[in-house]
Every structure is written in structure tokens, then in C-alpha cells.
Design a protein around this motif. Structure first.
Motif, mmCIF file in Angstrom:
data_model
loop_
_atom_site.group_PDB
_atom_site.id
_atom_site.type_symbol
_atom_site.label_atom_id
_atom_site.label_comp_id
_atom_site.label_asym_id
_atom_site.label_seq_id
_atom_site.Cartn_x
_atom_site.Cartn_y
_atom_site.Cartn_z
ATOM 1 N N SER A 116 -5.315 25.856 -26.911
ATOM 2 C CA SER A 116 -6.240 24.832 -26.433
ATOM 3 C C SER A 116 -5.506 23.923 -25.466
ATOM 4 O O SER A 116 -4.474 23.327 -25.815
ATOM 5 N N MET A 117 -6.012 23.832 -24.263
ATOM 6 C CA MET A 117 -5.470 22.927 -23.247
ATOM 7 C C MET A 117 -3.982 23.158 -23.002
ATOM 8 O O MET A 117 -3.209 22.237 -22.781
ATOM 9 N N GLY A 118 -3.549 24.414 -23.048
ATOM 10 C CA GLY A 118 -2.183 24.741 -22.691
ATOM 11 C C GLY A 118 -1.191 24.779 -23.828
ATOM 12 O O GLY A 118 -0.049 25.189 -23.632
ATOM 13 N N ALA A 119 -1.564 24.335 -25.013
ATOM 14 C CA ALA A 119 -0.654 24.349 -26.158
ATOM 15 C C ALA A 119 -1.089 25.424 -27.157
ATOM 16 O O ALA A 119 -2.255 25.797 -27.213
ATOM 17 N N ILE A 120 -0.121 25.893 -27.938
ATOM 18 C CA ILE A 120 -0.352 27.032 -28.828
ATOM 19 C C ILE A 120 -0.260 26.599 -30.285
ATOM 20 O O ILE A 120 0.658 25.876 -30.682
ATOM 21 N N LEU A 121 -1.216 27.066 -31.084
ATOM 22 C CA LEU A 121 -1.143 26.981 -32.538
ATOM 23 C C LEU A 121 -0.838 28.389 -33.023
ATOM 24 O O LEU A 121 -1.662 29.306 -32.887
ATOM 25 N N GLU A 122 0.362 28.580 -33.558
ATOM 26 C CA GLU A 122 0.825 29.887 -34.027
ATOM 27 C C GLU A 122 0.516 29.982 -35.513
ATOM 28 O O GLU A 122 1.032 29.194 -36.310
ATOM 29 N N VAL A 123 -0.311 30.942 -35.888
ATOM 30 C CA VAL A 123 -0.797 31.044 -37.268
ATOM 31 C C VAL A 123 -0.195 32.274 -37.928
ATOM 32 O O VAL A 123 -0.442 33.409 -37.506
ATOM 33 N N LEU A 124 0.607 32.051 -38.968
ATOM 34 C CA LEU A 124 1.226 33.134 -39.722
ATOM 35 C C LEU A 124 0.371 33.441 -40.940
ATOM 36 O O LEU A 124 -0.092 32.526 -41.648
ATOM 37 N N SER A 125 0.142 34.731 -41.197
ATOM 38 C CA SER A 125 -0.586 35.151 -42.394
ATOM 39 C C SER A 125 0.097 36.396 -42.959
ATOM 40 O O SER A 125 0.764 37.138 -42.232
ATOM 41 N N PHE A 126 -0.072 36.604 -44.260
ATOM 42 C CA PHE A 126 0.634 37.675 -44.960
ATOM 43 C C PHE A 126 -0.314 38.412 -45.898
ATOM 44 O O PHE A 126 -1.242 37.802 -46.458
ATOM 45 N N SER A 127 -0.051 39.694 -46.094
ATOM 46 C CA SER A 127 -0.760 40.413 -47.152
ATOM 47 C C SER A 127 -0.103 40.138 -48.500
ATOM 48 O O SER A 127 -0.748 40.250 -49.545
ATOM 49 N N ALA A 128 1.185 39.761 -48.494
ATOM 50 C CA ALA A 128 1.882 39.375 -49.721
ATOM 51 C C ALA A 128 1.383 38.010 -50.191
ATOM 52 O O ALA A 128 0.827 37.231 -49.406
ATOM 53 N N PRO A 129 1.568 37.678 -51.455
ATOM 54 C CA PRO A 129 1.132 36.368 -51.958
ATOM 55 C C PRO A 129 1.843 35.226 -51.238
ATOM 56 O O PRO A 129 3.005 35.349 -50.837
#
Length: 374
Positions: free
Chosen positions: A293-306
Motif C-alpha cells: 500500500s502506497m509503496g510500503a510492504i506488509l510481509e505476511v508469514l504463514s505456516f502449515s505447522a502449528p
């Protein structure tokens, strides 16, 4: 106005603190860059500069975007919530770090990473409001907020295992990871991960600030395994490479236990666009999804592990990573929509000159702040 003021004003106690720091601040390292570091210090302490928008060239991008659905395919949800509540997407306004020793933290972020001190505001969590303040540092790409905790600073509950839900790191784009790593190492900075080539065609390294906050320097642009918004990827590339010696605030990273919920929340409420995704071969089933959004990044980590729960609690003065902040046109309508989407309100007040500010957690318990930009 912290998000866009052209003439932020320091309170008298902050000016006194600046005058005191001129005589006690640690000296920059000796060597070929000594003169430049001294000049940076004078500029940051004596000049009250303009806060730079995350990226002015992207300010008009408000069109809806198709995003991945739960299966990972291209979906058709259009973010109608945003269209009815504000005229432009939210932007990443700041990343906040809790610090115990203010002089040491300002030296690290200003003299080492190149940010400059531009103002301060009362710290809403401190038991002594006149003593505990938030010090605002401006730099290329955005703002860093230092939450001065003093002797009340509590040990961080941040776990280096990225399966812990919450705020994971702050990322800075640089021209040369190796060059920055050499300089940081000469200053005694502790590295969590030495420079390495990573999936996605980038080079990166992780290190700690003086209070243990996890920071990343990254060189290059991610080559996504999946791309959902090619136009947004092109715009990201147009930001270009920072000048030598510049660390540009590039992204903040969070871990979520529910990827679909997190994408839907930041897309539908705040207008984030989904750029793409890295898959990899991590045995924990790691996926990294990039929102912009507007040039900046939100990096979202997700896992199949708990995953383990987010340890952050409002009112506890943790050292290290605390929260990230979003600047919006009007807080009221978006706050109401965010609450309806499962967010929680921790604290709310009027900002400087009567501008509202709110601390919230998203539906997964991850803390973020809202500040009004007009």
C-alpha cells in the motif's frame, strides 16, 4: 501532524534533551565515513525536517484489486469497504520499537542507520507521562518511533522462531548487503543471520538493535513464485535501489495463524494490494505473502505447522519490536469497520493538534496503530 507535517514542533523538554545529547552522545566510528556521520548528527539534532511520505508517486492508486482467495487462486473480492470509508488506501506510517536507553537507541538509528530526530509526543503507556515519550525518527521510506521506556522496560517476549504470531521484523532496503554488514559488524552489531542469498532472488541479513529488535537488510526485489497483481509489482520495482549508504524503510513482517483472515482484513479495511507469494521448501510449510500500500510492504508469514500465540499485551512496556502504524484519512469510520471485522481497541486519544490516534489489535491479536493524516 506526524504523518505529513511540514513543520513539526518539539516540546520544550525534548529540546532540552537534544541540547543535553549534543554533549553526551556516543561518537561515530573512526574511518572514512566519520565526517559524514558527524554531519548527519548535526542535521538530525539541529534541523527539524519534513516527514517524507512513504512514496508520493503512488498516492493516487485507489482502484480495486483482485486478490487470492482461500485456495490460493485468483479471487474477485474487490475491497468495497475501503471505497465507502476513505478516499485513498492506508499507508505504512511507522514502525515502533521499545527502548530502554534513549541515547543509545538514537545513536543507533540516526548515526548508524541514517534516520533523523524530528519530534516527540507523550507515551500513553508510561506511568510518568512527563518522562516517558515517543521519539519520532524520519528517514527514507517512512518513520521509526522509539518508545522510551526507561527503567520500566520489560524483557521482550519475542521468540526468534517465526512460528510465533505477531510482529516479526522491520526490513530496510539497501544497495549492498555485504557493505552494510561489514560496517555494522565493525560497530559490534549482533547478527542473527549473516548475509545470505535467499529464495526470491534477494540477498539478506538479520541483526539486532540495542534493545534486541529484529532488523533485516535486503538487497534486490523479490521474484515471486506466484504473482496476483502485476501492475503493483511493476510499481514496486519503480521505487528503485537506494543510494549507497542509505537504508530505506521497506517493510514490516508479521506472522499470522490465519492467512485468509489477515489478507481479507488488511485488503478490505485498509486497501492493501496483494503482490505475490513465495512458497519454498521449509518443512514447517512456510508461505510468505506480500501486501502493498502506497509503496510500503506488509510481509505476511504463514505456516502449515502449528503457531504459538502473540505475546504482546497493551500496557506492558516491552523492549524491542512493539507495533506498526497505518496513516489513514479518517480514523473513525475505518476503526468502526475494523472492529466489525474482528479487531480490538486497546487505547484511543486525540493526537497533537486534536488529531486522533488509536492502538488496536487485528483479528489475530497482532498490534497496530492508526494515526490520522489530515
Amino acid at each position: 501532524r506526524l504523518a505529513s507535517s511540514r513543520d513539526p514542533v518539539l516540546p520544550s523538554d525534548a529540546r532540552d534533551w537534544i541540547d543535553r545529547r549534543r554533549s553526551i552522545a556516543p561518537q561515530p566510528p573512526r574511518g572514512s565515513r566519520q565526517a559524514r556521520h558527524r554531519a548527519n548528527r548535526r542535521a538530525s539534532l539541529e534541523g527539524i525536517g519534513e516527514l517524507r511520505p512513504a512514496d508520493a508517486t503512488l498516492a493516487g492508486l485507489v482502484e480495486p484489486v483482485a486478490c487470492p482467495d482461500a485456495s490460493g487462486d485468483l479471487g474477485t473480492r474487490r475491497g468495497s469497504t475501503l471505497a465507502s470509508t476513505q478516499s485513498s488506501p492506508a499507508r505504512l506510517a511507522h514502525a515502533a520499537v521499545g527502548v530502554r536507553d534513549l541515547d543509545r537507541a538514537v545513536w543507533f538509528y540516526c548515526d548508524v542507520l541514517g534516520f533523523r530526530l524530528v519530534g516527540s509526543t507523550p507515551h500513553p503507556r508510561g506511568s510518568q507521562p512527563s518522562k516517558h515519550r515517543i521519539y519520532h525518527l524520519a528517514g527514507e521510506g517512512g518513520r521509526l518511533d522509539l518508545l522510551h521506556l526507561g527503567d520500566e522496560a520489560a524483557p521482550a517476549k519475542w521468540d526468534p522462531d517465526d512460528t510465533q504470531v505477531g510482529f516479526r521484523h522491520i526490513g530496510f532496503k539497501v544497495q549492498s548487503v555485504d557493505g552494510w554488514a561489514e560496517r555494522l559488524r565493525s560497530l559490534g552489531v549482533v547478527f542473527r543471520q549473516e548475509p545470505t542469498s535467499a529464495r526470491g532472488g534477494v540477498k539478506l541479513a538479520f541483526f539486532e538493535d540495542p534493545d534486541g529488535a529484529n532488523l533485516e537488510i535486503v538487497q534486490g526485489f523479490v521474484q515471486y513464485d506466484k504473482v496476483w497483481d502485476e501492475d503493483a509489482v511493476v510499481r514496486e520495482r519503480k521505487l528503485g535501489v537506494p543510494a549507497p549508504g542509505v537504508a530505506r524503510l521497506d517493510h514490516v513482517a508479521i506472522t499470522t495463524p490465519d492467512l485468509d483472515s489477515t489478507i481479507g482484513f488488511y485488503r478490505d479495511v485498509f486497501g492493501f494490494r496483494v503482490l505475490g507469494q513465495l512458497l519454498g521448501d521449509d518443512p514447517r510449510g512456510l508461505k510468505i505473502t506480500y501486501l502493498s500500500s502506497m509503496g510500503a510492504i506488509l510481509e505476511v508469514l504463514s505456516f502449515s505447522a502449528p503457531t504459538s500465540p502473540c505475546p504482546w499485551q497493551w500496557g506492558v512496556p516491552y523492549r524491542g519490536l512493539d507495533h506498526f502504524g497505518l496513516a489513514v484519512d479518517q480514523i473513525g469510520p475505518l476503526q468502526a469497520v475494523a472492529l466489525a471485522k474482528g479487531a480490538s481497541l486497546c487505547y484511543q486519544r486525540g493526537g497533537e493538534a486534536g488529531r486522533p490516534w488509536a492502538m488496536m489489535t487485528d483479528p489475530c491479536g497482532i498490534p497496530f496503530a492508526l494515526e490520522q493524516s489530515n
